[in-house]
Design a protein around this motif. Structure first.
Motif, PDB file in Angstrom:
ATOM      1  N   ALA A  71       1.043  -1.381  -0.132  1.00 52.62           N
ATOM      2  CA  ALA A  71       0.206  -0.462  -0.264  1.00 52.62           C
ATOM      3  C   ALA A  71       0.884   0.938   0.173  1.00 52.62           C
ATOM      4  CB  ALA A  71      -0.825   0.112   1.239  1.00 52.62           C
ATOM      5  N   PRO A  72      -0.058   2.248  -0.300  1.00 54.88           N
ATOM      6  CA  PRO A  72       1.356   3.457  -0.406  1.00 54.88           C
ATOM      7  C   PRO A  72       1.971   3.691   0.857  1.00 54.88           C
ATOM      8  CG  PRO A  72      -0.932   3.927  -1.036  1.00 54.88           C
ATOM      9  CD  PRO A  72      -0.877   2.834  -0.346  1.00 54.88           C
ATOM     10  N   LEU A 151       4.062   0.675   8.952  1.00 57.19           N
ATOM     11  CA  LEU A 151       3.433   1.537   8.495  1.00 57.19           C
ATOM     12  C   LEU A 151       4.453   2.502   8.220  1.00 57.19           C
ATOM     13  CD1 LEU A 151       1.225   3.190   7.677  1.00 57.19           C
ATOM     14  CD2 LEU A 151       1.535   3.752  10.465  1.00 57.19           C
ATOM     15  N   VAL A 152       5.200   3.172   7.007  1.00 52.65           N
ATOM     16  CA  VAL A 152       6.115   4.222   7.627  1.00 52.65           C
ATOM     17  C   VAL A 152       5.497   5.432   7.199  1.00 52.65           C
ATOM     18  CG1 VAL A 152       7.569   2.136   6.487  1.00 52.65           C
ATOM     19  CG2 VAL A 152       6.527   4.092   4.474  1.00 52.65           C
ATOM     20  N   ASN A 153       6.785   6.299   7.259  1.00 46.64           N
ATOM     21  CA  ASN A 153       6.165   7.773   7.609  1.00 46.64           C
ATOM     22  C   ASN A 153       6.127   9.090   6.308  1.00 46.64           C
ATOM     23  OD1 ASN A 153       9.355   7.574   6.366  1.00 46.64           O
ATOM     24  ND2 ASN A 153       9.634   9.314   7.361  1.00 46.64           N
ATOM     25  N   HIS A 154       6.162   8.477   4.910  1.00 49.90           N
ATOM     26  CA  HIS A 154       5.573   8.764   3.844  1.00 49.90           C
ATOM     27  C   HIS A 154       5.357   7.802   2.841  1.00 49.90           C
ATOM     28  CE1 HIS A 154      10.183   8.770   3.483  1.00 49.90           C
ATOM     29  NE2 HIS A 154      10.097   8.867   1.889  1.00 49.90           N
ATOM     30  N   GLU A 155       4.771   8.353   1.542  1.00 48.13           N
ATOM     31  CA  GLU A 155       4.047   6.960   0.906  1.00 48.13           C
ATOM     32  C   GLU A 155       5.365   6.776  -0.554  1.00 48.13           C
ATOM     33  OE1 GLU A 155       1.019   9.093  -1.115  1.00 48.13           O
ATOM     34  OE2 GLU A 155      -0.546   8.613   0.298  1.00 48.13           O
ATOM     35  N   SER A 156       5.364   5.239  -0.470  1.00 47.12           N
ATOM     36  CA  SER A 156       5.924   4.716  -1.280  1.00 47.12           C
ATOM     37  C   SER A 156       5.916   6.130  -3.057  1.00 47.12           C
ATOM     38  CB  SER A 156       5.748   4.138  -2.206  1.00 47.12           C
ATOM     39  OG  SER A 156       6.460   2.983  -3.556  1.00 47.12           O
ATOM     40  N   LEU A 267      -4.500  -7.746   9.286  1.00 46.54           N
ATOM     41  CA  LEU A 267      -3.292  -6.867  10.106  1.00 46.54           C
ATOM     42  C   LEU A 267      -2.836  -5.837   9.076  1.00 46.54           C
ATOM     43  CD1 LEU A 267      -1.094  -6.522  11.676  1.00 46.54           C
ATOM     44  CD2 LEU A 267       0.405  -8.685   9.757  1.00 46.54           C
ATOM     45  N   PHE A 268      -3.582  -5.813   7.699  1.00 42.58           N
ATOM     46  CA  PHE A 268      -3.384  -4.789   6.877  1.00 42.58           C
ATOM     47  C   PHE A 268      -4.053  -3.242   7.518  1.00 42.58           C
ATOM     48  CE2 PHE A 268      -4.906  -2.952   3.281  1.00 42.58           C
ATOM     49  CZ  PHE A 268      -3.620  -2.382   2.370  1.00 42.58           C
ATOM     50  N   ASP A 269      -5.368  -4.071   7.748  1.00 37.16           N
ATOM     51  CA  ASP A 269      -6.686  -3.200   8.267  1.00 37.16           C
ATOM     52  C   ASP A 269      -5.664  -2.148   9.680  1.00 37.16           C
ATOM     53  OD1 ASP A 269      -9.098  -1.438   8.078  1.00 37.16           O
ATOM     54  OD2 ASP A 269      -9.423  -1.897   9.991  1.00 37.16           O
ATOM     55  N   TYR A 270      -5.478  -2.751  10.372  1.00 34.65           N
ATOM     56  CA  TYR A 270      -5.080  -1.863  11.715  1.00 34.65           C
ATOM     57  C   TYR A 270      -3.116  -1.575  11.317  1.00 34.65           C
ATOM     58  CZ  TYR A 270      -2.704  -2.144  16.013  1.00 34.65           C
ATOM     59  OH  TYR A 270      -2.271  -1.625  17.658  1.00 34.65           O
ATOM     60  N   VAL A 271      -3.017  -2.307  10.822  1.00 31.26           N
ATOM     61  CA  VAL A 271      -1.462  -1.322  10.486  1.00 31.26           C
ATOM     62  C   VAL A 271      -1.785  -0.090   9.817  1.00 31.26           C
ATOM     63  CG1 VAL A 271       0.682  -1.739   9.475  1.00 31.26           C
ATOM     64  CG2 VAL A 271       0.422  -3.023  10.630  1.00 31.26           C
ATOM     65  N   SER A 272      -2.390  -0.262   7.992  1.00 32.90           N
ATOM     66  CA  SER A 272      -3.221   1.675   7.199  1.00 32.90           C
ATOM     67  C   SER A 272      -3.450   2.330   8.596  1.00 32.90           C
ATOM     68  CB  SER A 272      -4.116   0.195   6.429  1.00 32.90           C
ATOM     69  OG  SER A 272      -3.351   0.086   5.696  1.00 32.90           O
ATOM     70  N   LYS A 273      -4.356   1.909   9.479  1.00 27.60           N
ATOM     71  CA  LYS A 273      -4.742   3.206  10.091  1.00 27.60           C
ATOM     72  C   LYS A 273      -3.199   2.943  11.619  1.00 27.60           C
ATOM     73  CE  LYS A 273      -9.183   1.761   8.939  1.00 27.60           C
ATOM     74  NZ  LYS A 273     -10.498   0.443   9.387  1.00 27.60           N
ATOM     75  N   GLY A 274      -2.557   3.096  11.388  1.00 25.59           N
ATOM     76  CA  GLY A 274      -1.323   3.690  12.228  1.00 25.59           C
ATOM     77  C   GLY A 274      -1.260   2.943  13.949  1.00 25.59           C
ATOM     78  N   CYS A 275      -1.803   1.260  13.252  1.00 25.66           N
ATOM     79  CA  CYS A 275      -1.743   0.894  14.927  1.00 25.66           C
ATOM     80  C   CYS A 275      -2.260   1.450  16.101  1.00 25.66           C
ATOM     81  CB  CYS A 275       0.317  -0.028  15.214  1.00 25.66           C
ATOM     82  SG  CYS A 275       1.064  -0.499  14.172  1.00 25.66           S
TER      83      CYS A 275
END
Lengths: 277, 76
Positions: A71-72, A151-156, A267-275
């Protein structure tokens, strides 16, 4: 785990691979030959979405794995690249960096980590009075959950993969990607096609038989890509697995968790939302 | 006044210096048990690109080896 379970798993794998081999033969008849092992090109899809994940443990030792954008702002890697499940130690997110399109000591962009997450099965709670066999069984079973998201700090800046869960019966082959230290010192991403099969050692585990004994250290967390294609097209370059571990007794075979929607999707939904808490 | 300014600068510098705080979490999300480690990325890297690339170059490839007793999966 006893050797008998291993042998049972391998026997099943061989049987299933025979089925898969027939599928490959059919594909060859249709002039869709499996691609040979080759150094990957990180400038084009899908490898432009991949990079090197570097992290430190509490002792200050620095390690590397492979990771890729799904994801981005979300990376997929192996759970053992974010947490040691034998000690429970989480690797320090402030000393964890992702190097996109890493090659020959350079990267197109470097990312910091906001949070990392994995399914709880990766770090089973083992009772203090558990027997050695019980501890071993718990550790063995954990490898069915050896995937994590970051989750990283900016988009790919290059885009990302798509992924597919519960795909059994649909994909006979995949391409394993990663930065094996045994090839070019881990400086160049590699891709290695192989045949998929079920492992009977654990219910949610699959294996990829690629026959390359050098796809080992450093490939942890690298994706298994179905419909590998250097063109961006719908239904191409789909992640269906991730490298967990190999076994020196079975060179050229890599093990990974089978991705089920209920766990992977949550897990994807959880991490995408910032844990969140 | 100068002393107050100096104290403020020291306090702000300290706030940045401790920004690498992390918090672990165990939650149920959509019915799945998930564990997470939440960090706080520093505002602007205080490590140069060259140092980061050196870190990558010197990293030991993690070991995807079968978990035989007394071994781990990170080459430790």
């Amino acid at each position: 785990m006893s050797i008998y379970r291993w042998l049972a798993g391998l026997a099943a794998a061989i049987a299933l691979s025979a089925i898969a081999a027939n599928t490959i033969a059919a594909a060859q008849d249709n002039q869709q030959k499996p691609e040979p092992l080759i150094a990957g090109n990180p400038a084009v899809p899908p490898l432009k979405w991949v990079g090197l994940l570097v992290f430190q443990n509490a002792k200050g030792q620095t390690f590397s794995c492979t990771a890729q954008f799904i994801a981005p702002k979300v990376l997929l890697t192996a759970a053992h690249c974010v947490r040691d499940n034998t000690t429970g130690e989480w690797y320090d997110t402030s000393k964890m960096f992702f190097f996109l399109q890493y090659q020959n000591d350079n990267a197109s962009d470097i990312y910091q980590v906001v949070c990392t997450g994995h399914l709880a099965g990766w770090a089973p709670k083992i009772a203090a009075n558990a027997t050695d066999d019980e501890k071993e069984a718990a550790t063995d079973n954990a490898f069915q959950y050896d995937y994590a998201m970051i989750l990283v700090n900016h988009e790919s800046i290059t885009g990302h993969f798509t992924f597919e869960t519960d795909w059994l019966g649909k994909h006979p082959t995949a391409v394993q990607i990663g930065y094996p230290g045994a090839i070019e010192g881990g400086m160049i991403i590699q891709r290695d096609p192989g045949v998929l099969a079920l492992s009977l050692s654990r219910p949610n585990e699959i294996i990829l038989m690629h026959a390359n004994p050098n796809m080992t250290e450093g490939t942890s967390g690298g994706a298994w890509v179905a419909n590998f294609d250097t063109q961006e097209k719908p239904d191409e370059n789909v992640i269906i697995g991730v490298t967990s571990f190999g076994n020196g007794s079975w060179p050229g075979v890599t093990f990974g968790p089978y991705l089920r929607q209920e766990g992977f999707g949550s897990l994807f939904d959880y991490v995408s939302k910032g844990c969140p808490k | 006044m100068h002393r107050m300014s100096a104290c403020l600068i020291v306090a702000l510098t300290g706030a940045f210096a401790v920004s690498a705080h992390a918090e672990t979490r165990a939650v149920s999300w959509q019915g799945q048990a998930i564990e997470a480690n939440v960090g706080q990325p520093t505002r602007g890297l205080d490590i140069s690109r060259e140092d980061l690339l050196r870190m990558a170059r010197e990293a030991v490839p993690a070991t995807p080896a079968y978990p035989l007793p007394k071994t781990t999966h990170t080459g430790q």
